[in-house]
Write an enzyme that holds these catalytic residues in place. Structure first.
Site, PDB file in Angstrom:
ATOM      1  CG  HIS A 154      19.354   6.871 -16.311  1.00  0.00           C
ATOM      2  ND1 HIS A 154      20.264   6.513 -17.490  1.00  0.00           N
ATOM      3  CD2 HIS A 154      20.531   7.545 -15.255  1.00  0.00           C
ATOM      4  CE1 HIS A 154      21.380   6.662 -17.267  1.00  0.00           C
ATOM      5  NE2 HIS A 154      21.591   7.400 -15.994  1.00  0.00           N
ATOM      6  CD  GLU A 182      20.739  11.805 -13.990  1.00  0.00           C
ATOM      7  OE1 GLU A 182      21.831  11.765 -14.160  1.00  0.00           O
ATOM      8  OE2 GLU A 182      20.100  10.851 -13.727  1.00  0.00           O
ATOM      9  CG  HIS A 183      22.383  10.765 -19.176  1.00  0.00           C
ATOM     10  ND1 HIS A 183      23.483  10.400 -19.769  1.00  0.00           N
ATOM     11  CD2 HIS A 183      22.145  10.189 -18.118  1.00  0.00           C
ATOM     12  CE1 HIS A 183      23.956   9.500 -18.782  1.00  0.00           C
ATOM     13  NE2 HIS A 183      23.184   9.277 -17.924  1.00  0.00           N
ATOM     14  CD  GLU A 201      24.864   5.791 -16.417  1.00  0.00           C
ATOM     15  OE1 GLU A 201      24.723   5.864 -15.170  1.00  0.00           O
ATOM     16  OE2 GLU A 201      24.271   6.317 -17.245  1.00  0.00           O
TER      17      GLU A 201
END
Length: 420
Positions: free
Chosen positions: A46, A49-50, A126
Site C-alpha cells: 500500500h 501505491e502511494h 489513513e
C-alpha cells in the site's frame, strides 16, 4: 472480442475493443498485496501505491496531477490483500499519453527518502481514520482472528510500527521482486485497436523484467475459530460473526453470492427486513461474502445499543438455525438470483468494470474470460445448489465473533454474543 497479447518479456495484456465509447480504461495489475508481506514489512504494498504518485525523474507529483487533469481523465490506484492496481480512464485520443504517465510512474519514480517520510504521515492518518471507524475496524478484526497466523490476516494498510520502519531500500527490493513481467497483467478496455495496444504496450512496458526469484505457489490459508473484543469509547457495539467461506474460483462461489443476497445483502433480505424494517432494532445490519484466491469468509455485521443485544442476537440465531436446515424458499432464490444477474449485467456497461473483470481473472488464474460468460454461470446456479451451500456454511457449531465498543463498561459483554 477479447484479445490476449503476450510480449517478448512475458508480460500479459488482455484487451477488449469497444467501438461505441470514446474512452479507454487501462489497468496495471500487480500481484502484490498484503498476503505477500511479512511481520516486518506489512503495509509495504500500500505504501508503494502511494509513493508512485510522488513524482518521477521528469514529472513532479503536481505535474502528474495537472497532466491527467488537462486530459480530463482519471488516474488512481488501490491495494487489496492480493494485488495492487494503477488505472486510468481517458478519451481515446489520450490513450498513449496515459500510458506514458503510467509507465513513468512505475519505472521512473524518484522514491526520495524525504518524500517517503512525508507520505508515511499520510498513511498514518489513513490508518487512524480506519481505526476511528468501528465498522471498518471490526471487519478487519474478524479477518485477523479468522486467519490468525496466515498472511491473509495482515491489514492492507499495515500499522504505524511496520510502516514506520520501511525505507527506500525496502521498497526498491520489494518492487524488484514483485513488479515483474510474470507478476503483472495490463488490462485495457475501450475504443482503440489491438494493433495500437500491442505497439504502445511494447513501447512503454517492454522493459519489465521477469522475476529471478523462485515462484511461490498460492498458500493454503487455514481458517481458525476465535472470539475477540477490543475496547473503544463509543456509544454502540459493533460486531461481526463469521464462518469459513469459499475461495473465488470455487464451484460454490456464485451460489454463495446469491445466498448472501438472501441473508443480508439487499434491502429485501431476511436480516434487513426482519431486524431493521419490521422491528426497528438496528440502523445497519447486513451479510457479506469475502472471497480470495485461496480462502473465503462469510459474515454478518451490525451495530446496536446495549439494550438491543439479546433481542438482535436471538433473531440472528433464528435465521442461522433456519439456514443450517436449508430453509430457503424458491421465491427467495429466484428473486436473489435475478438481482445478482441484473446488477452484474448493468455493471458491464462500465468499461472500468469490464477492465477489472479481465485484469483480475488473468492475473489470478491466467485465464482470459468474456465478462458476459459470467452471466451464464450465474444463470446455471440452481435452487438445490443454494440449499446445500447454506447447510455447509452454517452447519458448523462455532462462529467467529469480533466485537468492538465500550468493553470496559462490561468486560463480559461478549458472552452475550453467543451464536454457538
Amino acid at each position: 472480442m477479447i484479445h490476449k497479447i503476450v510480449l517478448d518479456n512475458g508480460l500479459r495484456i488482455v484487451f477488449e475493443q469497444v467501438d461505441y465509447v470514446n474512452s479507454v480504461t487501462t489497468g496495471i495489475w500487480v500481484g502484490a498485496g498484503s498476503i505477500n508481506e511479512t511481520d516486518e514489512n506489512n503495509g509495504i504494498s500500500h505504501l508503494i501505491e502511494h509513493m508512485l504518485f510522488k513524482g518521477t525523474k521528469k514529472r513532479s507529483a503536481a505535474d502528474i496531477a495537472e497532466e491527467m487533469d488537462s486530459m480530463g481523465g482519471q488516474l488512481n490506484a488501490f491495494t487489496t490483500k492480493e494485488c495492487t492496481c494503477f488505472y486510468t480512464k481517458v478519451t481515446s485520443y489520450n490513450f498513449e499519453a496515459s500510458l506514458d504517465v503510467l509507465s513513468d510512474m512505475i519505472f521512473n519514480s524518484v522514491l526520495d527518502e524525504e518524500e517517503l517520510e512525508k507520505e508515511k504521515k499520510v498513511v498514518f492518518e489513513e490508518i487512524l481514520m480506519y481505526d476511528d471507524s468501528p465498522e471498518d475496524y471490526v471487519h478487519e478484526l474478524l479477518t485477523k482472528i479468522s486467519f490468525k497466523g496466515n498472511s491473509i490476516a495482515y491489514p492492507i494498510l499495515g500499522d504505524a510500527n511496520t510502516v514506520g520502519k520501511i525505507g527506500v531500500a525496502d521498497i526498491k527490493k520489494y518492487m524488484e521482486n514483485n513488479y515483474t513481467s510474470d507478476n503483472i497483467v495490463i488490462s485495457i478496455v475501450g475504443n482503440v485497436t489491438p494493433e495500437k495496444v500491442k505497439a504502445l504496450c511494447s513501447e512503454y512496458f517492454g522493459q519489465f523484467k521477469k522475476s529471478e526469484a523462485e515462484t511461490i505457489k498460492d498458500s493454503s490459508y487455514r481458517y481458525k475459530n476465535n472470539i475477540e473484543s477490543v475496547h473503544k469509547s463509543i456509544e454502540q457495539y459493533h460486531f461481526c460473526i463469521g464462518v469459513e467461506g469459499y475461495e473465488r474460483n470455487n464451484k460454490n462461489y456464485y451460489a454463495s453470492n446469491i445466498l448472501n443476497n438472501i441473508i443480508g445483502g439487499s434491502m429485501s433480505s431476511r436480516l434487513f427486513q426482519n431486524i431493521r424494517e419490521k422491528s426497528g432494532l438496528v440502523y445497519t445490519i447486513y451479510s457479506f461474502n469475502s472471497s480470495y484466491r485461496s480462502a473465503g469468509l462469510f459474515g454478518i455485521y451490525s451495530a446496536l445499543k446495549e439494550e438491543s443485544i439479546d433481542e438482535v442476537v436471538s433473531r440472528v440465531k433464528i435465521e442461522l438455525d433456519s439456514l443450517k436446515k436449508g430453509n430457503i424458499t424458491k421465491s427467495e432464490f429466484e428473486r436473489s438470483k435475478s438481482q445478482i444477474q441484473g446488477n452484474y449485467i448493468l455493471s458491464l456497461e462500465n468499461t472500468s468494470n469490464r477492465m477489472t473483470v479481465l485484469g483480475r481473472r488473468e492475473l489470478f488464474y491466467n485465464e482470459t474470460i468474456n465478462p458476459e460468460d459470467i452471466v451464464d454461470t450465474i444463470k446455471n446456479v440452481e435452487y438445490n445448489d443454494i440449499v446445500e451451500v447454506s447447510k455447509e456454511l452454517f452447519g458448523c457449531d462455532k462462529y467467529n465473533i469480533a466485537l468492538t465498543g465500550n468493553i470496559e463498561k462490561n468486560k463480559d459483554i461478549i458472552k452475550r454474543f453467543d451464536f454457538s
